[in-house]
Design a protein around this motif. Sequence first.
Motif, PDB file in Angstrom:
ATOM      1  N   PHE A  66       5.185  -5.454  11.940  1.00  0.00           N
ATOM      2  CA  PHE A  66       4.798  -4.116  11.506  1.00  0.00           C
ATOM      3  C   PHE A  66       3.287  -4.086  11.289  1.00  0.00           C
ATOM      4  N   ASN A  67       2.773  -2.876  11.334  1.00  0.00           N
ATOM      5  CA  ASN A  67       1.326  -2.681  11.274  1.00  0.00           C
ATOM      6  C   ASN A  67       0.898  -1.946  10.022  1.00  0.00           C
ATOM      7  N   CYS A  68      -0.402  -1.952   9.858  1.00  0.00           N
ATOM      8  CA  CYS A  68      -1.042  -1.204   8.787  1.00  0.00           C
ATOM      9  C   CYS A  68      -2.349  -0.667   9.358  1.00  0.00           C
ATOM     10  N   THR A  69      -2.598   0.611   9.192  1.00  0.00           N
ATOM     11  CA  THR A  69      -3.849   1.178   9.689  1.00  0.00           C
ATOM     12  C   THR A  69      -4.785   1.486   8.536  1.00  0.00           C
ATOM     13  N   TYR A  70      -6.072   1.346   8.780  1.00  0.00           N
ATOM     14  CA  TYR A  70      -7.063   1.653   7.755  1.00  0.00           C
ATOM     15  C   TYR A  70      -8.085   2.615   8.341  1.00  0.00           C
ATOM     16  N   SER A  71      -8.641   3.447   7.490  1.00  0.00           N
ATOM     17  CA  SER A  71      -9.486   4.529   7.985  1.00  0.00           C
ATOM     18  C   SER A  71     -10.981   4.215   7.952  1.00  0.00           C
ATOM     19  N   ASN A  72     -11.380   3.273   7.102  1.00  0.00           N
ATOM     20  CA  ASN A  72     -12.809   2.999   6.939  1.00  0.00           C
ATOM     21  C   ASN A  72     -13.237   1.864   7.860  1.00  0.00           C
ATOM     22  N   SER A  73     -14.040   2.190   8.855  1.00  0.00           N
ATOM     23  CA  SER A  73     -14.434   1.174   9.839  1.00  0.00           C
ATOM     24  C   SER A  73     -15.333   0.103   9.234  1.00  0.00           C
ATOM     25  N   ALA A  74     -15.857   0.357   8.042  1.00  0.00           N
ATOM     26  CA  ALA A  74     -16.708  -0.636   7.390  1.00  0.00           C
ATOM     27  C   ALA A  74     -15.910  -1.650   6.583  1.00  0.00           C
ATOM     28  N   SER A  75     -14.609  -1.535   6.611  1.00  0.00           N
ATOM     29  CA  SER A  75     -13.770  -2.487   5.881  1.00  0.00           C
ATOM     30  C   SER A  75     -14.025  -3.896   6.381  1.00  0.00           C
ATOM     31  N   GLN A  76     -14.063  -4.826   5.426  1.00  0.00           N
ATOM     32  CA  GLN A  76     -14.501  -6.170   5.793  1.00  0.00           C
ATOM     33  C   GLN A  76     -13.443  -7.240   5.656  1.00  0.00           C
ATOM     34  N   SER A  77     -12.591  -7.087   4.676  1.00  0.00           N
ATOM     35  CA  SER A  77     -11.615  -8.156   4.398  1.00  0.00           C
ATOM     36  C   SER A  77     -10.231  -7.543   4.321  1.00  0.00           C
ATOM     37  N   PHE A  78      -9.265  -8.355   4.736  1.00  0.00           N
ATOM     38  CA  PHE A  78      -7.904  -7.822   4.867  1.00  0.00           C
ATOM     39  C   PHE A  78      -6.906  -8.856   4.374  1.00  0.00           C
ATOM     40  N   PHE A  79      -5.845  -8.355   3.766  1.00  0.00           N
ATOM     41  CA  PHE A  79      -4.878  -9.263   3.156  1.00  0.00           C
ATOM     42  C   PHE A  79      -3.481  -8.667   3.282  1.00  0.00           C
ATOM     43  N   TRP A  80      -2.502  -9.540   3.277  1.00  0.00           N
ATOM     44  CA  TRP A  80      -1.110  -9.135   3.097  1.00  0.00           C
ATOM     45  C   TRP A  80      -0.618  -9.707   1.769  1.00  0.00           C
ATOM     46  N   TYR A  81      -0.023  -8.841   0.970  1.00  0.00           N
ATOM     47  CA  TYR A  81       0.633  -9.241  -0.259  1.00  0.00           C
ATOM     48  C   TYR A  81       2.126  -9.003  -0.086  1.00  0.00           C
ATOM     49  N   ARG A  82       2.896  -9.770  -0.820  1.00  0.00           N
ATOM     50  CA  ARG A  82       4.343  -9.621  -0.815  1.00  0.00           C
ATOM     51  C   ARG A  82       4.778  -9.216  -2.223  1.00  0.00           C
ATOM     52  N   GLN A  83       5.706  -8.251  -2.284  1.00  0.00           N
ATOM     53  CA  GLN A  83       6.231  -7.835  -3.582  1.00  0.00           C
ATOM     54  C   GLN A  83       7.751  -7.824  -3.520  1.00  0.00           C
ATOM     55  N   ASP A  84       8.365  -8.713  -4.251  1.00  0.00           N
ATOM     56  CA  ASP A  84       9.818  -8.718  -4.356  1.00  0.00           C
ATOM     57  C   ASP A  84      10.251  -7.596  -5.289  1.00  0.00           C
ATOM     58  N   CYS A  85      11.512  -7.213  -5.140  1.00  0.00           N
ATOM     59  CA  CYS A  85      12.044  -6.101  -5.930  1.00  0.00           C
ATOM     60  C   CYS A  85      11.845  -6.354  -7.422  1.00  0.00           C
ATOM     61  N   ARG A  86      11.224  -5.413  -8.095  1.00  0.00           N
ATOM     62  CA  ARG A  86      10.995  -5.465  -9.543  1.00  0.00           C
ATOM     63  C   ARG A  86      10.122  -6.648  -9.976  1.00  0.00           C
ATOM     64  N   LYS A  87       9.300  -7.116  -9.041  1.00  0.00           N
ATOM     65  CA  LYS A  87       8.389  -8.208  -9.353  1.00  0.00           C
ATOM     66  C   LYS A  87       6.956  -7.781  -9.068  1.00  0.00           C
ATOM     67  N   GLU A  88       6.011  -8.636  -9.451  1.00  0.00           N
ATOM     68  CA  GLU A  88       4.625  -8.334  -9.200  1.00  0.00           C
ATOM     69  C   GLU A  88       4.227  -8.725  -7.785  1.00  0.00           C
ATOM     70  N   PRO A  89       3.198  -8.082  -7.233  1.00  0.00           N
ATOM     71  CA  PRO A  89       2.697  -8.487  -5.919  1.00  0.00           C
ATOM     72  C   PRO A  89       2.070  -9.877  -5.975  1.00  0.00           C
ATOM     73  N   LYS A  90       2.213 -10.603  -4.866  1.00  0.00           N
ATOM     74  CA  LYS A  90       1.575 -11.917  -4.750  1.00  0.00           C
ATOM     75  C   LYS A  90       0.931 -12.028  -3.377  1.00  0.00           C
ATOM     76  N   LEU A  91      -0.217 -12.678  -3.344  1.00  0.00           N
ATOM     77  CA  LEU A  91      -0.915 -12.834  -2.071  1.00  0.00           C
ATOM     78  C   LEU A  91      -0.075 -13.659  -1.105  1.00  0.00           C
ATOM     79  N   LEU A  92       0.159 -13.112   0.084  1.00  0.00           N
ATOM     80  CA  LEU A  92       0.872 -13.826   1.131  1.00  0.00           C
ATOM     81  C   LEU A  92      -0.130 -14.566   2.013  1.00  0.00           C
TER      82      LEU A  92
END
Lengths: 114, 112
Positions: free
Chosen positions: B21-47
Amino acid sequence: DVKVTQSSRYLVKRTGEKVFLECVQDMDHENMFWYRQDPGLGLRLIYFSYDVKMKEKGDIPEGYSVSREKKERFSLILESASTNQTSMYLCASSLDRFNTGELFFGEGSRLTVL
Amino acid sequence: RKEVEQDPGPFNVPEGATVAFNCTYSNSASQSFFWYRQDCRKEPKLLMSVYSSGNEDGRFTAQLNRASQYISLLIRDSKLSDSATYLCVVKMTTDSWGKLQFGAGTQVVVTP
């Protein structure tokens, strides 16, 4: 392991009440953040702090204030809670200003304002 | 228009299959990118972080397409434990105080 602890997992408050959400991290991180998470909107930054007694507004600071008197503790204050502040509140920390991509989150505080 | 957009899903995936699956971003000046994972009813964690050349971490592969302004995440040999919401995160500027923009997440459900 980094531990970010939020004092309350679930709170129910009435409109107009003052609400304190506390967050403590145990890894000597410089940066601390408060987000709210709402379905379909993602996480939105309320305030962040990069040092003791320092704070910066995020995207949605209206109706909120923060306090950072000690490095490990960052508090979010709702001066007069309103129903539109019903949400999941997530505290996070990151090592320092050069490492802002990896955030360590607390388990969240689910606030319901009646 | 949201700065970071994701298909909310759910993506229903049989165990052992591949999902992307994809993710689109609108600001062409964006520099860094990350995927985080969030389990149900849990906090996000860096993937994983997403690098310009693409990167793998076990069964997970992340790609960045700057020209079309999207990042992607591919999960191979899906496990039941991969069921989660995957958050796309974009750092907006090169400033060390560059704000992180979170997408609303893509839900993945891996079924037996």
